[in-house]
Each structure stands twice: as structure tokens, then as C-alpha cells.
Write a protein that holds these residues in place. Structure first.
Motif, PDB file in Angstrom:
ATOM      1  N   GLY A   1      45.697 -37.742  -8.993  1.00  0.00           N
ATOM      2  CA  GLY A   1      46.142 -38.586 -10.379  1.00  0.00           C
ATOM      3  C   GLY A   1      45.474 -39.861 -10.272  1.00  0.00           C
ATOM      4  O   GLY A   1      45.271 -40.101 -11.556  1.00  0.00           O
ATOM      5  N   GLY A   2      45.891 -40.657  -9.297  1.00  0.00           N
ATOM      6  CA  GLY A   2      45.484 -42.234  -9.466  1.00  0.00           C
ATOM      7  C   GLY A   2      43.808 -42.349  -9.456  1.00  0.00           C
ATOM      8  O   GLY A   2      43.308 -43.022 -10.264  1.00  0.00           O
TER       9      GLY A   2
ATOM     10  N   VAL B   1      50.605 -38.805 -16.735  1.00  0.00           N
ATOM     11  CA  VAL B   1      49.814 -39.703 -17.072  1.00  0.00           C
ATOM     12  C   VAL B   1      50.070 -39.931 -18.555  1.00  0.00           C
ATOM     13  O   VAL B   1      49.790 -39.037 -19.245  1.00  0.00           O
ATOM     14  CB  VAL B   1      48.251 -39.567 -16.725  1.00  0.00           C
ATOM     15  CG1 VAL B   1      47.446 -40.633 -17.149  1.00  0.00           C
ATOM     16  CG2 VAL B   1      48.133 -39.082 -15.154  1.00  0.00           C
TER      17      VAL B   1
ATOM     18  N   LYS C   1      42.798 -41.255 -12.957  1.00  0.00           N
ATOM     19  CA  LYS C   1      43.234 -41.979 -14.057  1.00  0.00           C
ATOM     20  C   LYS C   1      42.413 -43.238 -14.059  1.00  0.00           C
ATOM     21  O   LYS C   1      42.071 -43.685 -14.908  1.00  0.00           O
ATOM     22  CB  LYS C   1      44.746 -42.695 -13.470  1.00  0.00           C
ATOM     23  CG  LYS C   1      45.074 -43.624 -14.318  1.00  0.00           C
ATOM     24  CD  LYS C   1      46.598 -44.489 -13.620  1.00  0.00           C
ATOM     25  CE  LYS C   1      46.369 -45.960 -14.081  1.00  0.00           C
ATOM     26  NZ  LYS C   1      47.315 -46.605 -13.515  1.00  0.00           N
TER      27      LYS C   1
ATOM     28  N   LEU D   1      50.877 -44.216 -14.892  1.00  0.00           N
ATOM     29  CA  LEU D   1      50.905 -43.154 -14.089  1.00  0.00           C
ATOM     30  C   LEU D   1      52.510 -43.109 -13.476  1.00  0.00           C
ATOM     31  O   LEU D   1      53.103 -43.964 -12.945  1.00  0.00           O
ATOM     32  CB  LEU D   1      50.143 -43.762 -12.642  1.00  0.00           C
ATOM     33  CG  LEU D   1      49.720 -42.535 -11.827  1.00  0.00           C
ATOM     34  CD1 LEU D   1      48.854 -41.501 -12.284  1.00  0.00           C
ATOM     35  CD2 LEU D   1      48.847 -43.109 -10.396  1.00  0.00           C
TER      36      LEU D   1
END
Lengths: 125, 163
Positions: free
Chosen positions: B107-108, B56, B111, B123
Motif C-alpha cells: 500500500g505504501g 488509502v 500510494k 494511508l
């Protein structure tokens, strides 16, 4: 009447498996592509596709560029495009819709959410 | 300088750790359908592990968000994601691929949560490898132990500031 056909475009085999299995339960015949360029080749060679589920972040050609390429070509105008992605910011959603995506589902999702979206798009009961 | 004072000066590491933990809870409840128990901050895990990391990039920092587990726990998560029973065999490559997808979702979600505060710009694609990110100067590393169903995993946030 011919079967409904779907193309699942995702660089993750796991996600292609999950989405493909779900689409089959709704009655789709499913094929797969591992990135946008692969999907364009498969669309060019194969039978008409009713629905494409499109990841955003992929190597070679990302999902947004795939949507732009399909909508810009004038081919496959009847094909519905659904983004299925971890990209969840409003600006991303707007960019995908402006490029020609018909629906947007954020990962992670439940099977029910995806099925509801398919029904809203006119697929399944 | 104390850790508490450092956190007061730069709250980002704490915010990222909270966002990543919450993201795993969301992924576990939807995609994995497994309960989550957050154990708390720990040191670097020992022994052979599989690690799935996603990059990221923000306006001021570069991060790797990771999920790390031993072979049995990573397989438990993958079976949950793919809905494959213990009695069925996994195909070669299924574990790293699906483990990477779990990291991608974590992660998404993290984020998205952090972008409201700091304006995340990018990303990356998931990277799956054996082992941990090596500690070196300029990288802040944080670990949190989490139980996801029967799996014991460690969340990793590796952060370096951009100059």
C-alpha cells in the motif's frame, strides 16, 4: 565501553523482529516498543539508548509525534532517530527531518540499505 | 456502457491496479527476495482466504488495497519476509501480523506512485481478516492473480468515490 543499545518502535511484531535481528548482527542490544507512547515509557524507565528505529503509522502515538516529543523534551539528546516507514513522499521526509529525525529509510528495504544507513550514522563498520 | 469506455472516462481504476501490481513486485524483490509472475485480471478468489487490507484516502476516492491468499500461500510469504525456514515453527499470530506488514508495504509503495498523479492524502493501518471485501453498490472491485515464488496470491483494489 558499554554495548550499543537500540529501540525498535513499530506496531508490527514482524517488522520489530526483522529490524531487531538486523541490529543484533551489527552489535546492538535491542529492545522493542509497539507505538510511540510505549517507547516514551521505555525510554523513561530504561538505560540510555543510542539509536531508535521509528515507524510512522502506529496506533496510540505515531512516529512523527514520538520524534517531536523526544526532541522537544531535551532528554535523550544523544539518541539518533531513524524513521523506517512506508511514508515516502518528500513532504513527509522533510517533516520528519524538521522534527528532529536523523535518517529516513523507506519500506521495503534490503538489509544492505539499512546497514549502509547505520554506517553513515556512525554505527557498525 | 463497455468496460473499455468506462476506463477511458475514468482511468483511475486501471492506474491503481498497475500501481498495486508494481508495488508487490518491488516488495517481493526487496523484502521477500522472491520472483513475481503477474498472471492477470481474475474474478474473486474462492475458498477460505486470509486478506490483509490497507486503507488509502485520496481527495476524491476511498480505497482498500489488499492482498489475499490461502493458508499455504500466506504462510509462504510470511516465511519469506521473516526468513523463517519450513522446518521452523511460526509463533501464534505471526502469519496475520506479517501478512499485514506485507500489505502495508504494498500500500505504501502504491500510494507513493499514485500520489504524484492525484495527491494522496492518507494511508491507514493494516487490517487482517479472513475473507474478501463484499461487493456492494458504489464499490468497484478489481482482482489480479500473481505468483510470488511458490505462493499464489490475489491483489485486490476496492474503490469507492467520495461524494
Amino acid at each position: 565501553m558499554r554495548d550499543m543499545r537500540a529501540l525498535v518502535i513499530d506496531d508490527s511484531k514482524a517488522m520489530r523482529m526483522i529490524l531487531g535481528r538486523l541490529l543484533k548482527t551489527v552489535g546492538f542490544e535491542v529492545s522493542e516498543a509497539c507505538h510511540g507512547r510505549d517507547a516514551l515509557e521505555k525510554l523513561g524507565d530504561g538505560p540510555p539508548v543510542d539509536l531508535a528505529l521509528v515507524d510512522w503509522n502506529m496506533p496510540e502515538m505515531n512516529g512523527l509525534d514520538f520524534v517531536k516529543a523526544v526532541r522537544g523534551s531535551g532528554n535523550h539528546a544523544a539518541m539518533k532517530l531513524m524513521m523506517v516507514t512506508t511514508e515516502s513522499e518528500l513532504a513527509r521526509v522533510q517533516a520528519a527531518i524538521e522534527a528532529g529525525a536523523d535518517e529516513y529509510v523507506m519500506k521495503p528495504f534490503t538489509p544492505e540499505v539499512l546497514k549502509d544507513k547505520l554506517v553513515q550514522m556512525g554505527f557498525g563498520a | 456502457m463497455s468496460a473499455a469506455l468506462l476506463r477511458a472516462i475514468d482511468p483511475a481504476p486501471v492506474a491503481w491496479a498497475a500501481a498495486v501490481g508494481s508495488a508487490l513486485e518491488q516488495v517481493a524483490s526487496t523484502a521477500l527476495e522472491l520472483p513475481v509472475t503477474r498472471i492477470g485480471a481474475v474474478g474473486a478468489p474462492e475458498g477460505p482466504v486470509l486478506g490483509a487490507y490497507i486503507a488509502v484516502l485520496t481527495p476524491g476516492e476511498s480505497l482498500q488495497i489488499g492482498i489475499v491468499a490461502d493458508a499455504a500461500s500466506s504462510e509462504t510469504l510470511v516465511r519469506a519476509l521473516l526468513r523463517i525456514a519450513e522446518s521452523e515453527e511460526l509463533a501464534p499470530g505471526d502469519v496475520p501480523d506479517a501478512f499485514g506488514e506485507i500489505a502495508n508495504m504494498v500500500g505504501g509503495v502504491a500510494k507513493a506512485a499514485m500520489s504524484v498523479q492525484i495527491g494522496v492524502v492518507g494511508l491507514g493501518l493494516p487490517l487482517v481478516t479472513t475473507g474478501l471485501i463484499a461487493a456492494r453498490e458504489g464499490i468497484e472491485l478489481g482482482y489480479e492473480a500473481v505468483e510470488v515464488g511458490a505462493a499464489r496470491v490475489t491483489l485486490v483494489v476496492a474503490r469507492s468515490r467520495l461524494r
